[in-house]
Design an enzyme around this catalytic site. Sequence first.
Site, PDB file in Angstrom:
ATOM      1  N   HIS A  58      90.777  39.144  40.181  1.00  0.00           N
ATOM      2  CA  HIS A  58      91.707  38.281  40.904  1.00  0.00           C
ATOM      3  C   HIS A  58      93.077  38.276  40.235  1.00  0.00           C
ATOM      4  O   HIS A  58      93.974  37.560  40.653  1.00  0.00           O
ATOM      5  CB  HIS A  58      91.167  36.842  40.941  1.00  0.00           C
ATOM      6  CG  HIS A  58      89.930  36.708  41.781  1.00  0.00           C
ATOM      7  ND1 HIS A  58      88.658  36.775  41.255  1.00  0.00           N
ATOM      8  CD2 HIS A  58      89.776  36.509  43.117  1.00  0.00           C
ATOM      9  CE1 HIS A  58      87.786  36.611  42.221  1.00  0.00           C
ATOM     10  NE2 HIS A  58      88.430  36.460  43.369  1.00  0.00           N
ATOM     11  N   SER A 104      77.972  29.189  43.047  1.00  0.00           N
ATOM     12  CA  SER A 104      79.379  28.818  42.856  1.00  0.00           C
ATOM     13  C   SER A 104      79.700  27.389  43.274  1.00  0.00           C
ATOM     14  O   SER A 104      80.784  26.889  42.960  1.00  0.00           O
ATOM     15  CB  SER A 104      80.278  29.782  43.621  1.00  0.00           C
ATOM     16  OG  SER A 104      80.079  31.079  43.116  1.00  0.00           O
ATOM     17  N   CYS A 112      86.685  32.490  41.856  1.00  0.00           N
ATOM     18  CA  CYS A 112      86.779  33.459  40.761  1.00  0.00           C
ATOM     19  C   CYS A 112      85.811  33.095  39.644  1.00  0.00           C
ATOM     20  O   CYS A 112      85.859  31.999  39.091  1.00  0.00           O
ATOM     21  CB  CYS A 112      88.210  33.496  40.214  1.00  0.00           C
ATOM     22  SG  CYS A 112      88.352  34.566  38.758  1.00  0.00           S
TER      23      CYS A 112
END
Lengths: 593, 373
Positions: free
Chosen positions: A356, A313, A369
């Site tokens: 989310h 991420s 997310c």
Amino acid sequence: MSSENKSSNRILIMGYLLIAGFAIILIRLWQLQVLQGSAFRKISESNRLRVIGVPAPRGIIFDRNGIPLVKNVPYFCASVIPAEFTGGTLSSLGRLLNVPEEELESKMRKTQQSPFTPVRLREGLSLKEVSYIEARRSDFPGLMIEIEVSRGYLYGETSGHLVGYLGKMTPRQSQDPEFKGVPPNAFVGQWGVERLFDKTLRGTAGQRVIEVDALGREIRLLLEKPPVKGEDISLSIDIALQAAAEKAFQGRPGALVALKPDTGEILGYVSSPSFDPNKFAKGIGADEWEALSQDKNLPMLNRAIQSQYPPGSTFKIIMAIAGLEEGVISDSSKVDCRGGISFGKWHFGCWRKTGHHVISLHRALVESCDVYFYDVGRQLGIDRIYSYATKFGLGSKTGIPLGVEKKGLIPSTKWKMETKKTPWFLGETFVNSIGQGYVSTTPAQMAVMMSSVANGGKVYKPSILKGAKPELLIDAGVKPETIEKVKDALKGVVNEPGGTAGVAKSAVTTIGGKTGTAQVVGIRKESKFLSEKFRDHAWFVAFAPVEEPQVAMSVLVEHGGHGGTAAAPIAKKAIEAYMLPVEKKREQAYVQD
Amino acid sequence: MFKIDRRLIQNFDWVTFATVIVISLIGIMTVFSATRQPGQAAQSPLFIKQAMWLLVGLVGLIAFMSFDYIWLSRISIPVYITGLVFLLIVLIAGKTGMGAQRWISLGPIAFQPSEFFKLIFIIMLSQYLSLLRGGIGMLQLLRTFFIIAFIPFILLVKQPDLGTAIVVFIIFFSMLLAKGLQRKALVLIVILGLVSLPFLGNIMWTGLKDYQKNRLIAFVDPEADPSGIGYHINQSKIAVGSGEVLGKGFLKGTQGPFRFLPERHTDFIFAVFAEEWGFAGSVVLLMLYLLLIMRGLDTVRKAKDEFGMMLAAGITIMFSVYFFVNIGMTLGIMPVVGIPLPFMSYGGTALLSNFISAGVLINVRTRRFTLFY
């Protein structure tokens, strides 16, 4: 008298002169060889000149605050001059030096030099051994203690991969013009900074020509050429940061690279687990080397530049910048995350199964997310992602000179066609958008990326010397608003409720950053009791203070699990150590020494 | 001119010929011993090079005795000028060795023109002196000096090749003495010499290079600088002395091979020889040199004309000066002037030039009868 007679007279006079000259020479010869002959014979027998190399002290390596990282220590060796070794037997000498007799014999036989050149019998003697040998030396004419300069590494394992170590010249090096004039037994840098700056640190060896008696005792000094100390160097490293980081890894495999965003200076460089360079400087034994090279955690692997991992991420920083710059998203555009999206027959999940819900860019970064960035990736396409990733230094070598560097991989349609001979699939864009799939990076590259985001988009070549002239490699040329929005979100990751790196929140300074969890195996498993080697790699890239960044770094913990829990605390400790006042750092260094 | 006459063989000077060959062979042997490297498989090839130069030297010797030496008088002026030009070239473009420029490179070959210049100088001076009649007066002496000796002397000092300069100077005055000086001129030289000695000495001293000064200091007091030039003298004396009466034996010397003795195969080769062969061997070697020199003097006496006489005298004086200065320095009774021992020291140019000189000497003796042709 006729001129004939005159000239023969002159010849006669010359003849007498010559005979007189010969007589003088004969008398002198008689005096030297017959009258004083036995005295001169004795002198010639005890006439022993010895040329002793005086090793030059190496330059000291300092950190950026003037804290020494190394010290010069003497390295004692026992040698013997074969021509003078007439006293004891080899077996008694072997007992004295604690070396098998056969080994001594082969060492003395192997030498190709004059019998007056000392032969090294044992190296790396302790002070106790030296005094033991010294006390018995009179029984062994020709035995001598020689001294070389070696290193003590004050920070041990903390600086292993960075400072490196010294070792004896290899046969290859002794042929290399780079090492011209270095005495054959001298230590030279073999790893890390010691190797990189060997020529600067080395200095010039001196020489002492002494006259010695038959027992090898120095009678007088005939000639002395003092050694010239090598130059000191100051690294850009902050040893306080380095030590705190190394400690925080607790021996777990991983790496940390910290940079000064405005110059590219390397502030910290950790590859964990490390090794103790002092072992090398003492002359590493075969068994110790075996243990190091067989260790399953690979302590000799320079992970910071030699290991490649999917960025996970942390790659979303690049995605966010690319999305904003290309106008495919704005800070108001929202995506509804329902825990995943379907594309054809595939399903791409968000790490949070429950989703989310409706989420904007800021919160998508804070909460990491996945679905949001699948959408950004879908809109951008892989080639625009490629373009932004490479603008921030990913996919190419950073230029850190501490070893052979890997260059990572940023995929593109062209790359896939060339290497895999198949076209790009949109599904692959989804995977790569969250830093999985083909994309891979080294910890050093991620530090460079973080650093250039922190400084507004400039990629500097990392440099290891303090005050080195910054070398700008790439100017990403992104709008300041874009950088500000992303940095603000990264601040939120650490400081806002629900941020994935809340553990890194610091009372000392404002830290901004991004967590990453790089999948090791294809299928994500939801078990906390996963065996360690299948656990995910934990990433955290960070910078501080957010308002005016002074340090940027990447942290990777192999199989550490989640980036927020495994990697973020290490970054926090390293940043807080760096933020300490310089006086405090020097005080700590003094205590440690 | 190249006719081989029966009388040429009959009158050939076998004594000089044999003496220089024997001395050269001893020289090669000693070079081998001096440059051997104990405990090493690879041995220094210098003695082989010296042996090859000996063959070259023999060719030179035979070439220079095969024609009537009177030819030398006819070409003396152009040869002399060529010699000066070479000295000038050395000064301008020479290779530096041991702090002095003495070498010229001709492709792969480097040679020292000053080695040959001594012989050229002798030929020129012989030619000049042989044309003069009677004893040399003061004016004549000065004229000779300025015409023949002054320019080369300056060039040699400039190189600086002090050794050769001194040798040339000594040869010059010795040949004048051999020719015969008028008593007035002789007395005047002696008085002038004595008066100007301190003055000249001062000029010389300030003009000397540091290493030359050190040599003189070391000669007076070897202990003053035991690691510098005094060290050479000390080590040389130790080498000679330690030979005692019968020597340490061939290849048993330690001073040379273990490098205590500098310049062991060149200027200090006699020390290596004396260490290994002792007083007995040294006396034999000295007798060979004595034979060579006495034979040369005898040739001077027997030469058929003035030119031949001066030629023989010059060459004999040259050999003598080299011999005495070199041995004297090795034995520590003369200052260290870097000049080699003729026929013994390693060095191709010097060996060739010495063999050519010996060839001329033999030439003069072989053609000693006036009615040769």
